[in-house]
Design a protein around this motif. Structure first.
Motif, PDB file in Angstrom:
ATOM      1  N   UNK A  51       0.832  -1.198   0.000  1.00 48.89           N
ATOM      2  CA  UNK A  51       0.000   0.000   0.000  1.00 48.89           C
ATOM      3  C   UNK A  51       0.872   1.255   0.000  1.00 48.89           C
ATOM      4  N   UNK A  52       1.965   1.223   0.766  1.00 53.03           N
ATOM      5  CA  UNK A  52       2.865   2.378   0.815  1.00 53.03           C
ATOM      6  C   UNK A  52       3.456   2.662  -0.559  1.00 53.03           C
ATOM      7  N   UNK A  53       3.935   1.628  -1.215  1.00 53.53           N
ATOM      8  CA  UNK A  53       4.493   1.807  -2.554  1.00 53.53           C
ATOM      9  C   UNK A  53       3.440   2.292  -3.541  1.00 53.53           C
ATOM     10  N   UNK A  54       2.227   1.727  -3.467  1.00 49.11           N
ATOM     11  CA  UNK A  54       1.165   2.131  -4.386  1.00 49.11           C
ATOM     12  C   UNK A  54       0.758   3.578  -4.158  1.00 49.11           C
ATOM     13  N   UNK A  55       0.702   3.992  -2.897  1.00 50.46           N
ATOM     14  CA  UNK A  55       0.276   5.355  -2.582  1.00 50.46           C
ATOM     15  C   UNK A  55       1.289   6.387  -3.084  1.00 50.46           C
ATOM     16  N   UNK A  56       2.582   6.151  -2.810  1.00 50.80           N
ATOM     17  CA  UNK A  56       3.575   7.130  -3.266  1.00 50.80           C
ATOM     18  C   UNK A  56       3.687   7.123  -4.786  1.00 50.80           C
ATOM     19  N   UNK A  57       3.461   5.970  -5.397  1.00 50.66           N
ATOM     20  CA  UNK A  57       3.475   5.910  -6.861  1.00 50.66           C
ATOM     21  C   UNK A  57       2.339   6.733  -7.448  1.00 50.66           C
ATOM     22  N   UNK A  58       1.139   6.613  -6.877  1.00 49.14           N
ATOM     23  CA  UNK A  58       0.001   7.391  -7.371  1.00 49.14           C
ATOM     24  C   UNK A  58       0.216   8.883  -7.134  1.00 49.14           C
ATOM     25  N   UNK A  59       0.786   9.226  -5.974  1.00 49.25           N
ATOM     26  CA  UNK A  59       1.053  10.634  -5.686  1.00 49.25           C
ATOM     27  C   UNK A  59       2.020  11.227  -6.698  1.00 49.25           C
ATOM     28  N   UNK A  60       3.046  10.472  -7.052  1.00 48.51           N
ATOM     29  CA  UNK A  60       3.996  10.957  -8.039  1.00 48.51           C
ATOM     30  C   UNK A  60       3.415  11.009  -9.436  1.00 48.51           C
ATOM     31  N   UNK A  61       2.649   9.985  -9.795  1.00 44.88           N
ATOM     32  CA  UNK A  61       2.097   9.887 -11.145  1.00 44.88           C
ATOM     33  C   UNK A  61       1.161  11.043 -11.470  1.00 44.88           C
ATOM     34  N   UNK A  62       0.364  11.477 -10.496  1.00 41.57           N
ATOM     35  CA  UNK A  62      -0.643  12.507 -10.745  1.00 41.57           C
ATOM     36  C   UNK A  62      -0.198  13.912 -10.324  1.00 41.57           C
ATOM     37  N   UNK A  63       1.088  14.085 -10.030  1.00 40.94           N
ATOM     38  CA  UNK A  63       1.580  15.436  -9.735  1.00 40.94           C
ATOM     39  C   UNK A  63       1.356  16.333 -10.946  1.00 40.94           C
ATOM     40  N   UNK A  64       0.644  17.447 -10.795  1.00 41.81           N
ATOM     41  CA  UNK A  64       0.324  18.280 -11.967  1.00 41.81           C
ATOM     42  C   UNK A  64       1.568  18.928 -12.565  1.00 41.81           C
ATOM     43  N   UNK A  65       1.629  19.068 -13.885  1.00 43.60           N
ATOM     44  CA  UNK A  65       2.798  19.675 -14.542  1.00 43.60           C
ATOM     45  C   UNK A  65       2.758  21.191 -14.487  1.00 43.60           C
ATOM     46  N   UNK A  66       2.745  21.734 -13.281  1.00 38.13           N
ATOM     47  CA  UNK A  66       2.643  23.184 -13.105  1.00 38.13           C
ATOM     48  C   UNK A  66       3.883  23.908 -13.609  1.00 38.13           C
ATOM     49  N   UNK A  67       5.040  23.277 -13.459  1.00 35.82           N
ATOM     50  CA  UNK A  67       6.282  23.926 -13.866  1.00 35.82           C
ATOM     51  C   UNK A  67       6.304  24.170 -15.370  1.00 35.82           C
ATOM     52  N   UNK A  68       6.026  23.124 -16.150  1.00 36.80           N
ATOM     53  CA  UNK A  68       5.965  23.305 -17.591  1.00 36.80           C
ATOM     54  C   UNK A  68       4.818  24.209 -17.994  1.00 36.80           C
ATOM     55  N   UNK A  69       3.713  24.129 -17.255  1.00 33.14           N
ATOM     56  CA  UNK A  69       2.565  24.969 -17.560  1.00 33.14           C
ATOM     57  C   UNK A  69       2.863  26.449 -17.398  1.00 33.14           C
ATOM     58  N   UNK A  70       3.636  26.811 -16.368  1.00 37.35           N
ATOM     59  CA  UNK A  70       3.977  28.217 -16.175  1.00 37.35           C
ATOM     60  C   UNK A  70       4.812  28.735 -17.334  1.00 37.35           C
ATOM     61  N   UNK A  71       5.776  27.950 -17.777  1.00 41.98           N
ATOM     62  CA  UNK A  71       6.627  28.405 -18.875  1.00 41.98           C
ATOM     63  C   UNK A  71       5.846  28.503 -20.178  1.00 41.98           C
ATOM     64  N   UNK A  72       4.779  27.733 -20.291  1.00 43.34           N
ATOM     65  CA  UNK A  72       3.905  27.875 -21.451  1.00 43.34           C
ATOM     66  C   UNK A  72       3.062  29.142 -21.357  1.00 43.34           C
ATOM     67  N   UNK A  73       2.774  29.587 -20.145  1.00 39.74           N
ATOM     68  CA  UNK A  73       1.910  30.761 -19.966  1.00 39.74           C
ATOM     69  C   UNK A  73       2.650  32.086 -20.121  1.00 39.74           C
ATOM     70  N   UNK A  74       3.961  32.104 -19.857  1.00 42.59           N
ATOM     71  CA  UNK A  74       4.672  33.384 -19.888  1.00 42.59           C
ATOM     72  C   UNK A  74       4.442  34.165 -21.182  1.00 42.59           C
ATOM     73  N   UNK A  75       4.489  33.545 -22.369  1.00 46.36           N
ATOM     74  CA  UNK A  75       4.313  34.340 -23.587  1.00 46.36           C
ATOM     75  C   UNK A  75       2.939  34.973 -23.719  1.00 46.36           C
ATOM     76  N   UNK A  76       1.915  34.397 -23.081  1.00 44.05           N
ATOM     77  CA  UNK A  76       0.586  35.005 -23.163  1.00 44.05           C
ATOM     78  C   UNK A  76       0.427  36.147 -22.174  1.00 44.05           C
ATOM     79  N   UNK A  77       1.348  36.257 -21.214  1.00 45.29           N
ATOM     80  CA  UNK A  77       1.301  37.314 -20.203  1.00 45.29           C
ATOM     81  C   UNK A  77       2.278  38.436 -20.542  1.00 45.29           C
TER      82      UNK A  77
END
Length: 419
Positions: A104-130
């Protein structure tokens, strides 16, 4: 450059996007530290702590480009917020279940990592529109690299503070709640809701069909290994010199060093070829890891750890420029997410590798890993220098057009320095 930073922050929505992204990334940025401290508090071994942190990192590495591609296809709000909530719930399950039921511990940390939102790449995509000017976007990349080091400086202190005031379990829960709030702040903003990626050529490899991007990712795999190895090697050192508080100071010093280096690096415009500059910065990064082998008393060790982080942010900022150059059309979020993924994979390999190394030879052997990994990264950059120096088909800037500020268009970049 300071005036340039202020000009960017005065742009509408810029401060909100930057702060929201940094807050939203706190769970991911502190996951390895929080997992290590939680496992140790539960009585687990260094190897188990490193393995769980590595599983989180590998799952995160798998999820980032996949979620990044979904963002390119469907927009940010439909992907970023749901994935942030799922990731936080999975980490909460790990915090409450502990390490007793290991599957369960391995499955939980795996799911937490898998669904981490790509906010970092998303911000760099937003800079040109701002930001209306290409030069401002490049300055924003440098500011982004500096600002995230504030998170890497404050994050470890928040983990250790929560652990000291409450528990390691509370640290996991509090940071993930904060992360969801940060993601929410970003996705409800007008730029995030309006952003659309440029049209892309259908190809199953996506951004990975760029040779220049592949060369850059290969180099940054080993930079990630170096950083991840320090995270684990510092634990036994801290155990012998004062415990969790010392560990928190070491991790904060690493982030503070990168913050200082990034600020100095961003204080001027750099002439010359960015690929060559990245090789020089990587060489300096590798050299600054070597003094950690001295393992002096706490205060000198904190200063050496600060030194070891000085060239990290400049390397990252320079890498952003090269990703910008080599990313194929319409792969804006995915391309930057691949850089995040590769760095995370490297950090996960570093944590997983260094756990057994530390148990076999102690902290000294653990601190030998980052210098070796930095040297390999330099060799990769030297071997692929021609590919990185070539002009790629830059396609990550979805700049606003005169008639439709939300329409993504392709930039025209020269082959010269774009930092």
């Amino acid at each position: 450059m300071a005036a340039g930073y202020l000009e960017i922050l005065r742009a509408r929505h810029a401060t909100r996007l930057l702060v929201g992204t940094l807050v939203g990334r706190l769970p991911n940025a502190t996951a390895a530290i929080a997992i290590v401290l939680f496992v140790r508090a539960e009585g687990g071994s260094y190897s188990l702590a490193g393995a769980l942190a590595a599983v989180y990192g590998v799952a995160n590495a798998v999820g980032q480009p996949l979620l990044g591609r979904l963002v390119d296809l469907h927009g940010q709000p439909r992907v970023q917020l749901p994935s942030a909530v799922v990731s936080a719930l999975a980490m909460a399950a790990f915090a409450f279940a502990g390490i007793g039921p290991l599957p369960l511990a391995y499955a939980a940390v795996a799911a937490a990592g898998l669904f981490t939102p790509p906010l970092e790449g998303g911000l760099r995509a937003l800079w040109p529109s701002v930001l209306p000017k290409e030069g401002q976007v490049h300055t924003a990349y440098a500011m982004d690299a500096v600002a995230q080091e504030v998170m890497f400086t404050v994050g470890p202190l928040l983990v250790t503070l929560c652990t000291a005031l409450w528990s390691a379990q509370a640290a996991l829960l509090v940071l993930n709640v904060i992360g969801v709030l940060g993601a929410l702040s970003v996705v409800v903003s007008p730029p995030s809701r309006a952003w659309r990626s440029a049209p892309r050529e259908a190809h199953w490899l996506g951004a990975l069909r760029s040779p220049g991007l592949l060369a850059l990712l290969a180099a940054f795999l080993f930079v990630g290994i170096a950083l991840g190895s320090i995270t684990v090697a510092s634990v036994p050192y801290a155990d012998d010199h004062g415990g969790d508080a010392v560990y928190g100071w070491l991790m904060a010093a690493l982030g503070l060093g990168a913050l200082i280096g990034g600020t100095v690096y961003g204080a001027r415009q750099w002439a010359g070829e960015p690929a060559r500059r990245l090789a020089v910065l990587t060489a300096l990064l590798a050299v600054c890891y070597l003094p950690l082998l001295l393992m002096p008393d706490t205060v000198p060790m904190v200063l050496l750890t600060l030194l070891s982080g000085v060239f990290l942010a400049p390397c990252i900022a320079c890498a952003f420029v090269l990703v910008d150059r080599h990313a194929p059309r319409g792969t804006v979020t995915e391309a930057f997410s691949w850089l995040v993924t590769t760095f995370t994979v490297g950090a996960s390999v570093g944590t997983g590798l260094t756990g057994p190394v530390v148990e076999a030879g102690g902290a000294l052997w653990g601190f030998a890993v980052p210098g070796a990994a930095g040297g390999v990264s330099l060799l990769v950059l030297l071997a692929t220098g021609r590919v990185l120096a070539a002009s790629g088909q830059g396609a990550v800037i979805a700049a606003s057009s005169e008639n439709d500020p939300n329409r993504a268009v392709e930039p025209r970049f020269s082959t010269g320095d774009r930092a």
